[in-house]
Design a protein around this motif. Structure first.
Motif: not given
Length: 111
Positions: A81-100
């Motif tokens: 449950k998120l109270p009011p405010g700013d939130y930061h999203v960091d994502w790292h993915v590897t595609s099925i062909d292994t590219h990051k």
């Protein structure tokens, strides 16, 4: 025939880029979302992909590893449950062909 070879060649070297997010990149939402959904241009490998959501203090507010949907193109992570405010999203993915690929963005929960 040459055109077909070019299409196959470019698809083989594709990367999974962020196509859309919910909450959207840079958006303001009226209340706490229960999940963060990230959809990519290519399927991703869930074992080698991470999503972290933090509040303004740097405290993690996501709940565990993301689940995969839509033929592997969408990652969904539960949020506390998120109270009011700013939130930061960091994502790292590897595609099925292994590219990051990786990225980050913010969204805001309005008071």
């Amino acid at each position: 025939m040459t055109a077909a070879i070019c299409l196959v060649s470019s698809a083989a070297f594709a990367h999974a880029f962020l196509d859309r997010a919910s909450p959207a990149v840079g958006s303001e939402v009226p209340s706490s979302p229960s999940t963060l959904t990230l959809t990519y241009t290519e399927p991703v490998e869930p074992l080698f992909s991470t999503v972290h959501v933090t509040n303004g203090s740097g405290t993690e507010v996501d709940q565990g590893k993301p689940s995969v949907r839509d033929d592997g193109r969408t990652l969904v992570v539960s949020l506390k449950k998120l109270p009011p405010g700013d939130y930061h999203v960091d994502w790292h993915v590897t595609s099925i062909d292994t590219h990051k690929t990786q990225g980050h963005f913010t969204f805001t929960v309005k008071p």
